[in-house]
Enzyme design. Structure first.
Site, PDB file in Angstrom:
ATOM      1  CG  HIS A   1      -7.239 -10.425  -4.202  1.00 48.68           C
ATOM      2  ND1 HIS A   1      -8.368  -9.659  -3.992  1.00 48.68           N
ATOM      3  CD2 HIS A   1      -6.212  -9.730  -3.670  1.00 48.68           C
ATOM      4  CE1 HIS A   1      -8.026  -8.542  -3.363  1.00 48.68           C
ATOM      5  NE2 HIS A   1      -6.726  -8.559  -3.160  1.00 48.68           N
TER       6      HIS A   1
ATOM      7  CG  ASP B   1      -6.954  -4.511  -2.023  1.00 46.99           C
ATOM      8  OD1 ASP B   1      -6.509  -5.532  -2.569  1.00 46.99           O
ATOM      9  OD2 ASP B   1      -7.205  -4.439  -0.801  1.00 46.99           O
TER      10      ASP B   1
ATOM     11  CD  GLU C   1      -6.111 -10.901  -0.479  1.00 48.79           C
ATOM     12  OE1 GLU C   1      -5.029 -10.591   0.067  1.00 48.79           O
ATOM     13  OE2 GLU C   1      -7.114 -10.136  -0.460  1.00 48.79           O
TER      14      GLU C   1
END
Length: 328
Positions: A61, A163, A193
């Site tokens: 993502h 992330d 996401e």
């Protein structure tokens, strides 16, 4: 690859506003793949032809967590809510940046106790003195992200949005290193996401893969008094067994484990007691897709200063490259 990670992590791309990060990834890959396109939801879908007509889908993502404007008061202070998993306790004093480049700092109202800290008690100060001045730059619904630079600590990397920009970098590097593929392979950089694994759901439905692997970060158990978890930085990429969104299909877990052992690549097995990844949507697509997750261990996830070990990313590239040489 460190330079790619730097550019990816410093780019703007909160959930629902992935255009800048998508364009950056596209520029890296448009000469490296057989096909490249953007679907209606905004996922970047790239394709490389393999030697069989079986379809493998890899997903990382693009989006990051953020803060969305809910109100602007008469003195120009901006009230906000969260986009994705943001804790108010890490926001005080943080600098943020909006999509148009406007920067600000987060502070709070006077509180009797810090335990009463809520988003409703916080605001963003962008240095303007009136609602009218702010509204020339910012409107309700605009989204800000952390304003932080990438830092190379040597073996470790420190940045916002590792992330999942670390996962995106892993896919980019894998694509660039590939010489052959055993299966038709779709490398998908998904949207939204962080707010419900939405991009993976629509892209997987369109691709209808025979096997799926999500590439994302995972938590660790290697910091003082952390939650007990058998994952540490520098011990290799993690092969997921379970999280809240998926129980890894035995076929995929066995493929990943056997490949790592054959290639003598260090790996860890991961059971995550919280959170999920794009695999949660992929494995439920249509009649079901055998799906697994390749995870990059990360500390301080969803803070402005996430940390990964560079060797885990490098070994993730090696493992994914080896997996893609096998027919599914």
């Amino acid at each position: 690859m460190k330079e790619i990670i730097k550019r990816l992590t410093e780019a703007y791309g909160p959930s629902g506003h992935e255009e800048e990060i998508r364009n950056l990834i596209r520029s890296e890959l448009e000469d490296e793949v057989d096909e490249i396109r953007v679907d209606k939801l905004g996922n970047l879908i790239t394709y490389k032809e393999g030697s069989s007509d079986k379809k493998v889908m890899l997903a990382a993502h693009m989006d990051e967590i953020g803060l969305i404007v809910t109100h602007i008061d008469e003195d120009g202070f901006i009230r906000f809510s969260n986009v994705g998993g943001v804790s108010p306790y890490i926001l005080l004093g943080e600098r943020v940046i909006f999509g148009n480049g406007l920067e600000g700092v987060i502070s709070k109202e006077e509180l009797d106790s810090i335990k009463k800290l809520r988003f409703s008690k916080m605001y963003i100060d962008v240095g303007l003195d009136s609602k009218e001045d702010v509204k020339e730059e910012i409107n309700i619904g605009d989204v800000a992200t952390y304003k932080r630079e990438f830092s190379d600590l040597g073996d470790r990397l420190l940045a916002k949005s590792l992330d999942n920009r670390a996962g995106c970098a892993l896919l980019i590097e894998t694509i660039k290193n590939l010489s052959t593929l055993a299966n038709d392979t779709y490398f998908v950089f998904t949207v939204q996401e962080e707010v419900g694994i939405r991009g993976a759901q629509t892209s997987a439905f369109g691709i209808n893969p025979d096997l799926g692997i999500a590439v994302d970060v995972t938590g660790t158990g290697d910091t003082p008094e952390s939650r007990r978890m058998a994952v540490s930085l520098g011990e290799g990429p993690a092969i997921k067994v379970k999280d809240r969104s998926v129980i890894t299909h035995p076929k995929v877990k066995d493929l990943m484990v056997s490949t790592a052992e054959e290639q003598e690549i260090s790996y860890q097995l991961e059971v995550l007691e919280f959170g999920g990844t794009d695999a949660g949507s992929i494995h439920l697509t249509r009649k079901g897709v055998p799906t697994g997750v390749l995870s990059i261990p990360a500390r301080y996830i969803h803070t402005p200063s996430e940390v990964v070990d560079y060797s885990d990313v490098e070994n993730g590239v090696k493992l994914l490259d080896s997996i893609l040489q096998k027919e599914v």
